[in-house]
Design a protein around this motif. Structure first.
Motif, mmCIF file in Angstrom:
data_model
loop_
_atom_site.group_PDB
_atom_site.id
_atom_site.type_symbol
_atom_site.label_atom_id
_atom_site.label_comp_id
_atom_site.label_asym_id
_atom_site.label_seq_id
_atom_site.Cartn_x
_atom_site.Cartn_y
_atom_site.Cartn_z
ATOM 1 N N MET A 1 -1.670 18.687 -11.764
ATOM 2 C CA MET A 1 -0.727 18.014 -10.909
ATOM 3 C C MET A 1 -0.614 18.716 -9.558
ATOM 4 S SD MET A 1 2.157 16.585 -13.541
ATOM 5 C CE MET A 1 3.346 16.722 -12.284
ATOM 6 N N LEU A 2 -0.922 19.972 -9.535
ATOM 7 C CA LEU A 2 -0.887 20.694 -8.271
ATOM 8 C C LEU A 2 -1.809 20.044 -7.248
ATOM 9 C CD1 LEU A 2 -0.970 24.348 -9.662
ATOM 10 C CD2 LEU A 2 1.015 23.088 -8.854
ATOM 11 N N GLU A 3 -2.921 19.544 -7.734
ATOM 12 C CA GLU A 3 -3.910 18.882 -6.881
ATOM 13 C C GLU A 3 -3.346 17.632 -6.208
ATOM 14 O OE1 GLU A 3 -8.163 16.598 -7.557
ATOM 15 O OE2 GLU A 3 -7.431 17.973 -9.064
ATOM 16 N N PHE A 4 -2.334 17.024 -6.805
ATOM 17 C CA PHE A 4 -1.785 15.769 -6.303
ATOM 18 C C PHE A 4 -0.449 15.964 -5.592
ATOM 19 C CE2 PHE A 4 -4.691 14.675 -9.666
ATOM 20 C CZ PHE A 4 -5.491 13.767 -9.012
ATOM 21 N N GLU A 20 5.203 12.461 -14.643
ATOM 22 C CA GLU A 20 4.404 12.583 -13.423
ATOM 23 C C GLU A 20 2.904 12.495 -13.736
ATOM 24 O OE1 GLU A 20 5.494 12.550 -10.352
ATOM 25 O OE2 GLU A 20 7.609 12.679 -10.838
ATOM 26 N N ALA A 21 2.491 13.065 -14.844
ATOM 27 C CA ALA A 21 1.082 12.993 -15.242
ATOM 28 C C ALA A 21 0.675 11.547 -15.520
ATOM 29 C CB ALA A 21 0.825 13.861 -16.462
ATOM 30 N N ARG A 22 1.562 10.783 -16.135
ATOM 31 C CA ARG A 22 1.296 9.364 -16.391
ATOM 32 C C ARG A 22 1.146 8.605 -15.078
ATOM 33 N NH1 ARG A 22 4.576 5.337 -16.202
ATOM 34 N NH2 ARG A 22 6.418 6.629 -16.394
ATOM 35 N N ILE A 23 2.009 8.894 -14.124
ATOM 36 C CA ILE A 23 1.940 8.227 -12.822
ATOM 37 C C ILE A 23 0.633 8.566 -12.120
ATOM 38 C CG2 ILE A 23 2.972 8.152 -10.507
ATOM 39 C CD1 ILE A 23 5.714 8.574 -11.957
ATOM 40 N N GLU A 26 -2.153 6.590 -13.709
ATOM 41 C CA GLU A 26 -2.103 5.186 -13.292
ATOM 42 C C GLU A 26 -2.665 5.020 -11.888
ATOM 43 O OE1 GLU A 26 1.982 4.028 -13.701
ATOM 44 O OE2 GLU A 26 1.880 3.976 -15.891
ATOM 45 N N ARG A 27 -2.322 5.924 -10.989
ATOM 46 C CA ARG A 27 -2.843 5.844 -9.620
ATOM 47 C C ARG A 27 -4.354 6.047 -9.597
ATOM 48 N NH1 ARG A 27 1.728 9.361 -6.479
ATOM 49 N NH2 ARG A 27 3.304 7.727 -6.416
ATOM 50 N N GLN A 28 -4.837 6.986 -10.383
ATOM 51 C CA GLN A 28 -6.289 7.215 -10.440
ATOM 52 C C GLN A 28 -7.009 5.993 -10.988
ATOM 53 O OE1 GLN A 28 -6.324 10.834 -12.782
ATOM 54 N NE2 GLN A 28 -6.928 12.027 -10.983
ATOM 55 N N ALA A 29 -6.448 5.377 -12.021
ATOM 56 C CA ALA A 29 -7.067 4.185 -12.614
ATOM 57 C C ALA A 29 -7.078 3.039 -11.596
ATOM 58 C CB ALA A 29 -6.326 3.770 -13.884
ATOM 59 N N GLY A 30 -5.989 2.885 -10.862
ATOM 60 C CA GLY A 30 -5.931 1.850 -9.833
ATOM 61 C C GLY A 30 -6.959 2.084 -8.736
ATOM 62 N N ARG A 31 -7.133 3.332 -8.372
ATOM 63 C CA ARG A 31 -8.126 3.670 -7.350
ATOM 64 C C ARG A 31 -9.540 3.355 -7.838
ATOM 65 N NH1 ARG A 31 -8.934 3.988 -2.063
ATOM 66 N NH2 ARG A 31 -10.774 5.226 -1.720
ATOM 67 N N LYS A 32 -9.807 3.646 -9.108
ATOM 68 C CA LYS A 32 -11.125 3.339 -9.678
ATOM 69 C C LYS A 32 -11.370 1.833 -9.689
ATOM 70 C CE LYS A 32 -11.527 7.413 -12.603
ATOM 71 N NZ LYS A 32 -11.556 7.912 -13.978
ATOM 72 N N ARG A 33 -10.338 1.057 -10.030
ATOM 73 C CA ARG A 33 -10.489 -0.405 -10.027
ATOM 74 C C ARG A 33 -10.750 -0.915 -8.620
ATOM 75 N NH1 ARG A 33 -6.251 0.116 -13.789
ATOM 76 N NH2 ARG A 33 -4.687 -0.324 -12.201
ATOM 77 N N LEU A 34 -10.026 -0.396 -7.647
ATOM 78 C CA LEU A 34 -10.234 -0.807 -6.265
ATOM 79 C C LEU A 34 -11.640 -0.441 -5.799
ATOM 80 C CD1 LEU A 34 -9.176 -1.962 -3.603
ATOM 81 C CD2 LEU A 34 -8.277 0.317 -3.083
ATOM 82 N N ASP A 35 -12.099 0.751 -6.131
ATOM 83 C CA ASP A 35 -13.461 1.163 -5.766
ATOM 84 C C ASP A 35 -14.501 0.216 -6.358
ATOM 85 O OD1 ASP A 35 -12.473 3.282 -4.313
ATOM 86 O OD2 ASP A 35 -12.942 4.793 -5.842
ATOM 87 N N ALA A 36 -14.285 -0.208 -7.608
ATOM 88 C CA ALA A 36 -15.228 -1.129 -8.255
ATOM 89 C C ALA A 36 -15.252 -2.478 -7.537
ATOM 90 C CB ALA A 36 -14.850 -1.321 -9.728
ATOM 91 N N VAL A 37 -14.085 -2.977 -7.145
ATOM 92 C CA VAL A 37 -14.017 -4.253 -6.427
ATOM 93 C C VAL A 37 -14.728 -4.142 -5.081
ATOM 94 C CG1 VAL A 37 -12.428 -5.842 -5.250
ATOM 95 C CG2 VAL A 37 -11.934 -5.068 -7.575
ATOM 96 N N ILE A 38 -14.498 -3.044 -4.379
ATOM 97 C CA ILE A 38 -15.133 -2.854 -3.078
ATOM 98 C C ILE A 38 -16.652 -2.778 -3.231
ATOM 99 C CG2 ILE A 38 -15.420 -1.245 -1.153
ATOM 100 C CD1 ILE A 38 -12.409 -0.668 -1.415
ATOM 101 N N GLN A 39 -17.125 -2.065 -4.238
ATOM 102 C CA GLN A 39 -18.575 -1.983 -4.463
ATOM 103 C C GLN A 39 -19.156 -3.350 -4.776
ATOM 104 O OE1 GLN A 39 -19.305 0.967 -7.477
ATOM 105 N NE2 GLN A 39 -18.619 2.654 -6.181
ATOM 106 N N GLN A 40 -18.483 -4.106 -5.610
ATOM 107 C CA GLN A 40 -18.960 -5.436 -5.972
ATOM 108 C C GLN A 40 -18.986 -6.354 -4.751
ATOM 109 O OE1 GLN A 40 -16.529 -7.479 -8.832
ATOM 110 N NE2 GLN A 40 -18.162 -8.891 -9.381
ATOM 111 N N MET A 41 -17.946 -6.298 -3.935
ATOM 112 C CA MET A 41 -17.906 -7.147 -2.742
ATOM 113 C C MET A 41 -18.941 -6.710 -1.711
ATOM 114 S SD MET A 41 -13.944 -8.200 -2.167
ATOM 115 C CE MET A 41 -14.420 -9.480 -1.026
#
Length: 66
Positions: A1-4, A20-23, A26-41
Motif C-alpha cells: 500500500m505504500l506504493e499507492f 484500503e487493500a480492497r480499494i 479494484e482500482r488496479q482491476a479497473g485499470r487493466k480493463r481500461l488498458d484492454a479496451v484501449i488495446q482492442q480499439m
C-alpha cells in the motif's frame, strides 16, 4: 500500500488495511480493463476508419477525466 500513497499504512488498524487493500485491487482491476479496451480499439482503428473515430473519442474522454 505504500506504493499507492499510503505513507502511514504501517500504523493503520487491520480493518483499514483490509479495506484500503480492497480499494487498491479494484482500482488496479479497473485499470487493466481500461488498458484492454484501449488495446482492442487501437487494433480496430487500424482496420476501420469508423473504429478510428471511436478511438479518438475515447482518448478525448480520457483526457477530460484526468
Amino acid at each position: 500500500m505504500l506504493e499507492f500513497g499510503h505513507a502511514a499504512a504501517m500504523r493503520y488498524p487491520l480493518a483499514r488495511v483490509w479495506t484500503e487493500a480492497r480499494i487498491v485491487r479494484e482500482r488496479q482491476a479497473g485499470r487493466k480493463r481500461l488498458d484492454a479496451v484501449i488495446q482492442q480499439m487501437t487494433v480496430a482503428s487500424v482496420i476501420s476508419s469508423k473504429s478510428g473515430k471511436q478511438f479518438q473519442k475515447l482518448i478525448a474522454q480520457l483526457d477530460r477525466c484526468d
